[in-house]
Design a protein around this motif. Structure first.
Motif, mmCIF file in Angstrom:
data_model
loop_
_atom_site.group_PDB
_atom_site.id
_atom_site.type_symbol
_atom_site.label_atom_id
_atom_site.label_comp_id
_atom_site.label_asym_id
_atom_site.label_seq_id
_atom_site.Cartn_x
_atom_site.Cartn_y
_atom_site.Cartn_z
ATOM 1 N N GLU A 1 -1.507 35.267 -62.985
ATOM 2 C CA GLU A 1 -0.266 34.476 -62.936
ATOM 3 C C GLU A 1 0.064 33.935 -64.310
ATOM 4 O OE1 GLU A 1 0.550 31.296 -59.974
ATOM 5 O OE2 GLU A 1 -0.951 32.397 -58.778
ATOM 6 N N LYS B 1 0.194 24.544 -64.656
ATOM 7 C CA LYS B 1 -0.816 25.553 -65.015
ATOM 8 C C LYS B 1 -1.228 26.307 -63.766
ATOM 9 C CE LYS B 1 -2.878 22.954 -68.833
ATOM 10 N NZ LYS B 1 -4.010 22.083 -69.208
ATOM 11 N N PRO B 2 -1.142 27.626 -63.773
ATOM 12 C CA PRO B 2 -1.486 28.397 -62.561
ATOM 13 C C PRO B 2 -3.007 28.487 -62.393
ATOM 14 C CG PRO B 2 -0.890 29.881 -64.337
ATOM 15 C CD PRO B 2 -0.732 28.512 -64.893
ATOM 16 N N TYR B 3 -3.403 28.778 -61.172
ATOM 17 C CA TYR B 3 -4.832 28.921 -60.891
ATOM 18 C C TYR B 3 -5.346 30.266 -61.406
ATOM 19 C CZ TYR B 3 -5.726 24.769 -58.150
ATOM 20 O OH TYR B 3 -5.940 23.486 -57.765
ATOM 21 N N SER B 4 -4.484 31.250 -61.271
ATOM 22 C CA SER B 4 -4.994 32.594 -61.558
ATOM 23 C C SER B 4 -4.603 33.044 -62.962
ATOM 24 C CB SER B 4 -4.476 33.552 -60.477
ATOM 25 O OG SER B 4 -3.758 34.587 -61.018
ATOM 26 N N GLU C 1 -11.372 36.109 -62.123
ATOM 27 C CA GLU C 1 -10.374 37.197 -62.120
ATOM 28 C C GLU C 1 -10.636 38.154 -63.276
ATOM 29 O OE1 GLU C 1 -6.248 36.103 -62.138
ATOM 30 O OE2 GLU C 1 -6.571 34.930 -60.317
ATOM 31 N N ARG D 1 -9.707 25.713 -61.555
ATOM 32 C CA ARG D 1 -8.760 26.655 -62.166
ATOM 33 C C ARG D 1 -9.506 27.639 -63.084
ATOM 34 N NH1 ARG D 1 -5.219 26.007 -65.798
ATOM 35 N NH2 ARG D 1 -6.070 24.022 -66.430
#
Lengths: 486, 147
Positions: free
Chosen positions: B128, B122-125, A272, A265
């Protein structure tokens, strides 16, 4: 270990055979002993009876003799005194001798030899009594003791001697008979004793053998029970160990995949953020690396997620919920709406019954199957058909796809998912259900190769079966059979 | 009116993962969130914060208006913490959002049973995450009223 376990069982069987043989023999011996005892007792009784008879015969003959002597001395007294009182004995003798003979005849009915002698004796006695009467009549008429009377009396005496002689013979014959019978009885009795002692001894031996066998049997049984208990507890231990190690493994898969997610994660999130910053510098190379990095991270994310799902599918959940299959497929189609409409796939859902199972797991199962049917389909008019049918165990085995199945239940509800997609070669049937096994390259089709492995685990949880029928290029039909429990 | 302006409000982020804390703070600040974000690393610290004990025994401590709670933490974990907070009359009214990586159905249902107000995976990105934080900000601080 297994050999020693079954040894006592074999021993047990041979014991059983011996046991029945010995028991049968013992019963036979008891019967022989009893009949022998009965025979000996009957024999002895006969001897005693015979003894009584001989005694009676002797007494009677003595009585006859004494009556005859009384008659004789009465006649002599009458001749000497002419007193009538001396003739009483004669009259009595006539009557009583007749009675005695009748009784004697009855007693020796079966003894032909004695019968004959007794007949002769009776003739002689009748003759003797006749002679006595004749002597009395002579003295009444002549009243003198002359030579003729003397002759008569002499003849009378000789006859009496003959009678005595015959009586002696009869008594001797009776005595001889008696001795013979007594000897026979003694021999029998002696033999009986031997035989009884022998049979008793034999019975004792048999009894002891039986007891030994029973004892051994009992101990063998105890031994078997002990071993059975031991192997049962061993089995329980192993089942417990297996269960706990399964649980541990499940836990491990879960924790591993869960914990693997964490760093991933971060990688994705930070990459990103880097991407955003990098956009300002317009560095094409670095952007390319970052894109590849993201793609890898994304793929790893899918893998971990699938692995998590797989580890969750191994859990045995409640498989007794009411599952409304038509509704379930409606939800699944809604979930896959994007894929369905983008490929313009026609989905025909036939009649489906409600069954028992775990809602969550069955939804996952059919979702995987349906998304495979969508994924591997490039036909001009893509179609997926879904329907259900109730099959008996026999029906299942009669089908090409159900041959050689080892089925536990009598009835199965079979759900068919048929597509006109790319299909696969039937030789790969077993491979497709194995985890991480793929028939196509990743560039052709996305996926981790876990979907069908999850399906298999879920079906196993439900004690059902999953299989497929396909020809390369001509579509595939996946068949899921779920048991009707009761 | 005066009193209200004096009060300082905060969001507590309880998470042992400093990266997550960092990311959450970044997300909140990118959205120009005006409340303080206070971080604690485990359940024990969270309870100390609420009870103003230990290192949190200071006068100027802001009042928590929302708790973002991770489930898997050392010492006192999120589940225990949730149970204790919801059993306490004073703190039970503070909304708690579970913020965990676990998508295990058992964790989700257990959290709601214990009184969690939301459960967010919990989001990965990062993008997000920002979207989620934006929604949280709008929902808990403009739409709904909290004590």
């Amino acid at each position: 270990m297994f050999v020693s376990k079954y040894m006592p069982v074999r021993l047990h069987i041979s014991h059983k055979k011996n046991f029945f043989l010995l028991a049968g023999f013992s019963i036979l011996i008891v019967f022989v002993s009893i009949s022998l005892a009965v025979y000996t007792i009957t024999n002895t009784n006969q001897s005693i009876n015979y003894l009584d008879r001989s005694h009676d015969i002797n007494l009677r003959i003595e009585r006859i003799m004494s009556l005859l002597k009384d008659a004789e001395s009465g006649q002599r007294g009458y001749i000497a005194t002419h007193q009538f009182t001396f003739l009483d004995a004669n009259r009595k003798a006539h009557f009583e001798i007749e009675v005695a003979f009748n009784k004697l005849y009855k007693q020796i009915e079966d003894d032909t030899f004695q019968h004959h002698d007794l007949g002769l004796l009776k003739t002689q006695i009748t003759e003797k009594l006749g002679l006595l009467t004749e002597g009395k009549r002579y003295i009444d008429e002549v009243n003198v003791i002359d030579d003729q009377l003397k002759d008569l009396m002499l003849k009378d005496k000789y006859l009496m001697d003959d009678i005595k002689h015959r009586i002696n013979e009869i008594e001797r014959a009776e005595q001889a008979n008696l001795t013979k019978i007594r000897d026979k009885t003694f021999t029998n009795a002696e033999l009986s004793i031997y035989i009884i002692v022998l049979t008793c001894g034999l019975s004792l031996v048999l009894l002891i053998s039986l007891l030994i066998i029973l004892n051994r049997e009992y101990h063998a049984k105890l031994e078997i029970e002990k071993e059975l208990m031991a192997s049962r507890s061993l089995l329980e231990q192993q089942v417990y160990k297996l269960n706990s190690s399964n649980k541990e493994l499940e836990q491990f898969a879960y924790v591993a995949s869960h914990d693997l997610q964490e760093p991933l994660r971060k990688i994705i999130s930070f990459s990103e953020k880097i991407e955003v910053k990098l956009n300002r510098y317009n560095d094409e190379d670095t952007s390319n690396y970052l894109r590849r990095l993201n793609k890898s991270a994304d793929r790893m994310r899918t893998l971990i997620n699938d692995l998590l799902n797989y580890s969750r599918a191994t859990r045995a959940l409640d498989t007794n919920e009411d599952v409304h299959l038509e509704m379930l497929f409606k939800f699944i189609v809604e979930d896959l709406e994007v894929a369905i409409s983008s490929k313009n796939i026609k989905i025909n859902i036939g009649s489906l019954k409600s069954i028992n199972g775990n809602n969550t797991q069955l939804r996952q199962l059919f979702q995987n199957l349906l998304s495979n049917a969508l994924k591997f389909n490039h036909s001009a008019v893509p179609v997926v058909n879904i329907w259900g049918e109730t099959y008996t165990e026999k029906d299942v085995k009669q089908n090409e796809w159900g041959k050689g199945f080892n089925l536990k239940y009598d009835t199965y509800y079979c759900i068919f998912i048929n597509d006109n997609g790319i299909g696969f070669e039937s030789e790969y049937l077993n491979q497709i259900f194995i985890i991480f096994q793929r028939l196509h390259g990743r560039s052709e089709y996305e996926g981790t190769g876990i979907g069908l492995a999850i399906c298999k685990r879920i079906v196993e949880n439900h004690e059902g079966f999953i299989t497929a029928e396909s020809t390369l290029g001509k579509g595939a039909t996946f068949i899921v059979g779920l048991p009707k429990k009761i | 009116m005066d009193k209200k302006t004096e009060e300082k409000h905060c969001i507590i982020v309880a998470d042992d993962d400093t990266d997550d804390q960092f990311m959450l703070k970044e997300a909140f600040s990118s959205l120009n969130f005006d409340r303080e974000i206070c971080s604690v690393e485990n359940g024990e610290e969270l309870l100390d914060f609420l009870n103003k004990k230990g290192k949190y025994n200071v006068a100027s401590l802001p009042i928590p208006k929302l708790i973002l709670l991770d489930l898997n933490m050392p010492k006192i974990d999120g589940r225990q913490c949730l149970r204790m907070i919801k059993a306490n009359k004073e703190f039970s009214k503070i909304p708690i959002i579970i913020f965990s990586t676990s998508n295990n159905p058992e964790d989700i249902s257990q959290s709601y049973e214990l009184g969690a107000n939301s459960y967010i995976i919990k989001p990965y990105s990062y993008n997000e995450l920002v979207e989620i934080i934006d929604i949280i900000k709008k929902y808990w601080f403009s739409i709904v009223k909290t004590p």
